[in-house]
Design an enzyme around this catalytic site. Structure first.
Site, PDB file in Angstrom:
ATOM      1  N   ALA A  75      40.296  40.894  33.385  1.00 40.88           N
ATOM      2  CA  ALA A  75      39.867  39.526  33.161  1.00 40.88           C
ATOM      3  C   ALA A  75      38.463  39.460  32.566  1.00 40.88           C
ATOM      4  CB  ALA A  75      39.923  38.729  34.456  1.00 40.88           C
ATOM      5  N   THR A  76      37.634  40.457  32.849  1.00 37.46           N
ATOM      6  CA  THR A  76      36.294  40.454  32.257  1.00 37.46           C
ATOM      7  C   THR A  76      36.410  40.468  30.738  1.00 37.46           C
ATOM      8  OG1 THR A  76      35.366  41.599  34.178  1.00 37.46           O
ATOM      9  CG2 THR A  76      34.102  41.708  32.117  1.00 37.46           C
ATOM     10  N   ASN A 153      36.000  32.361  43.152  1.00 35.70           N
ATOM     11  CA  ASN A 153      36.254  33.600  43.866  1.00 35.70           C
ATOM     12  C   ASN A 153      35.525  33.710  45.201  1.00 35.70           C
ATOM     13  OD1 ASN A 153      34.390  33.723  41.513  1.00 35.70           O
ATOM     14  ND2 ASN A 153      33.698  35.601  42.496  1.00 35.70           N
ATOM     15  N   GLN A 181      41.772  33.977  40.326  1.00 39.63           N
ATOM     16  CA  GLN A 181      41.932  33.785  41.774  1.00 39.63           C
ATOM     17  C   GLN A 181      43.049  32.814  42.127  1.00 39.63           C
ATOM     18  OE1 GLN A 181      40.279  35.322  44.315  1.00 39.63           O
ATOM     19  NE2 GLN A 181      38.897  36.520  43.040  1.00 39.63           N
ATOM     20  N   SER A 201      44.041  38.664  35.682  1.00 42.74           N
ATOM     21  CA  SER A 201      43.783  40.062  36.018  1.00 42.74           C
ATOM     22  C   SER A 201      44.892  40.560  36.933  1.00 42.74           C
ATOM     23  CB  SER A 201      42.426  40.177  36.723  1.00 42.74           C
ATOM     24  OG  SER A 201      42.216  41.517  37.126  1.00 42.74           O
ATOM     25  N   ALA A 202      45.414  41.753  36.659  1.00 46.66           N
ATOM     26  CA  ALA A 202      46.532  42.257  37.461  1.00 46.66           C
ATOM     27  C   ALA A 202      46.101  42.627  38.880  1.00 46.66           C
ATOM     28  CB  ALA A 202      47.167  43.468  36.775  1.00 46.66           C
ATOM     29  N   HIS A 203      44.889  43.168  39.021  1.00 43.15           N
ATOM     30  CA  HIS A 203      44.547  43.740  40.333  1.00 43.15           C
ATOM     31  C   HIS A 203      44.194  42.708  41.395  1.00 43.15           C
ATOM     32  CE1 HIS A 203      40.035  43.625  40.624  1.00 43.15           C
ATOM     33  NE2 HIS A 203      40.094  43.583  39.314  1.00 43.15           N
ATOM     34  N   THR A 241      45.769  51.344  21.727  1.00 40.70           N
ATOM     35  CA  THR A 241      47.117  51.685  22.183  1.00 40.70           C
ATOM     36  C   THR A 241      47.388  51.030  23.525  1.00 40.70           C
ATOM     37  OG1 THR A 241      46.971  53.808  21.057  1.00 40.70           O
ATOM     38  CG2 THR A 241      48.643  53.615  22.793  1.00 40.70           C
ATOM     39  N   CYS A 326      30.491  41.105  43.752  1.00 39.82           N
ATOM     40  CA  CYS A 326      29.704  41.421  42.565  1.00 39.82           C
ATOM     41  C   CYS A 326      28.218  41.247  42.804  1.00 39.82           C
ATOM     42  CB  CYS A 326      30.130  40.535  41.397  1.00 39.82           C
ATOM     43  SG  CYS A 326      31.868  40.725  41.023  1.00 39.82           S
TER      44      CYS A 326
END
Ligand SMILES: *Cc1c(COP(=O)(O)O)cnc(C)c1O
Length: 383
Positions: A75-76, A153, A181, A201-203, A241, A326
């Site tokens: 996401a960043t 967040n 979020q 974001s996946a994580h 890739t 963060c």
């Protein structure tokens, strides 16, 4: 040693085992290991098919089309591509962000400011909500883009992005939403919410780290400028890739999130409320954030009169965050809590508990007992 109870799902989530299985199928010789951009053989076609299926899974979660989803490293990068891409394509002008965006948005806005763009940072109210009226007041003749997150967040407050989307569309201004979020916790419909760009974001939704996506509405003008060049992958928006296993992981996580949307948020919110009910009567305790307009897993609590660092150290049986992960490396109080008007001392004494898919009743009962015991003994020591 018994591991602490994980209550930091807003920082990251473990990969769902079903997701990990699908990812593992994309790595070795007997799996879909090939370069999805290899057009000349079966291996490449199979990898491409896997990546495109995953793209549709992500698109479906937010009611977009597959071709509107651009893979990024997270996401960043998606936030960077949205803000820099649009502003650089416009060439000049004004950007509006909320003052409590993630650093991925705020630092990018700061960089754009150094490059000569104008930036307005809209303050939230005491609950962490960014009012549509405040955004309207910030708009100028030359405003190109508005960026307001769906869910904060640190405190979990939910913004009315549909209202802000309607305002922006009416004013002819592009609208970017950081939905990291909220995805999997609240329904997202980019069409109904009139969103032009949206970062995922996946994580943060039980997928792997190192992959995210940017939704870019079809036919968006100006066309956002690429930030990473070479090869022209992803319609020229983002070369490199594709990591098949990562894309497949994010797609699988998105599909699971969609399936879980009906029941999981309610279950998590119930546990979250039980945690709050179990500690709210402790001396000096107060809730940071909105009492009701809050994502299911978030609970940010101020412990007035306590030292935040000492409290965190004493709560050794729990894995929680002070403010945001963060900013926890620095001793500055959370800029989010500060912008909401929380006094510095209380911001320092605030902890974020965040719950998720694997949080159990037993863990919450244990957490309540542990917090009660620690806060009570620290309060007695202070007297
Ligand atoms: C975690 C987070 C990000 C950054 O996502 P990465 O994929 O880790 O780069 C951006 N915005 C919000 C609101 C977040 O919580």
């Amino acid at each position: 040693m018994r591991k602490p109870v994980y209550l930091d799902y807003a920082a990251t989530t473990p990969v769902d085992p079903a997701v990990a299985d699908q990812m593992a199928d994309c790595l070795t010789r007997d799996g879909r290991f090939a370069n999805p951009a290899s057009r000349s053989h079966l291996y490449g076609w199979q990898a491409e098919e896997a990546v495109e299926r995953a793209r549709l899974q992500v698109a479906e979660l937010i009611n977009a089309e597959g071709r509107e989803v651009i893979w990024t490293s997270g996401a960043t990068e998606a936030d960077n591509l949205a803000l820099k891409g649009v502003m650089q394509a416009a060439g000049s002008g004004h950007l509006v962000v909320s003052a409590i965006e993630h650093k991925a948005v705020l630092d990018t806005a700061g960089w754009l400011e150094q490059q000569g763009f104008d930036v307005t940072r809209v303050k939230p109210d005491q609950s962490g909500r960014v009012a549509v009226e405040q955004v309207a007041r910030a708009l100028r003749e030359d405003t190109r883009l508005v960026s307001v997150m769906h869910v904060n967040n640190e405190v979990g407050t939910v913004n009315d992005v549909a209202a802000i989307g309607a305002l922006c569309r009416e004013q002819g201004v592009l609208f970017h939403v950081d939905a990291v979020q909220s995805v999997g916790r609240l329904p997202i419909d980019v069409a109904a919410m009139q969103i032009d760009l949206l970062a995922l974001s996946a994580h943060k939704m039980y997928g792997p780290k190192g992959i995210g996506a940017l939704y870019i509405r079809r036919g968006l003008t100006p066309r956002p400028q690429a930030q990473i060049h070479g090869g022209g992958h992803e319609q020229g928006y983002r070369s490199g890739t594709l990591a098949t296993h990562q894309c497949v992981g994010m797609g699988a996580a998105a599909e699971l999130a969609r399936q879980h949307l009906e029941c999981e948020p309610a279950r998590v919110a119930e546990l979250r409320d039980r945690l709050w009910d179990g500690i709210r009567d402790l001396p000096g305790v107060q809730l940071n954030g909105h009492p009701t307009a809050r994502a299911c897993g978030h609970l940010n609590v101020g412990f007035a009169g306590q030292d935040g660092e000492a409290l965190m150290l004493a709560l050794r049986e729990l894995a929680v965050a002070t403010g945001s992960a963060c900013t926890s490396a620095s001793m500055e109080p959370s800029f989010v809590l500060r912008a909401m008007g929380v006094p510095d001392a209380l911001a320092h004494a605030s902890l974020r508990f965040s719950l998720g898919r694997y949080t159990t009743e037993e863990e919450i009962e244990f957490a309540i007992g542990h917090i009660r015991q620690v806060v009570t003994s620290l309060s007695q020591a202070a007297v």
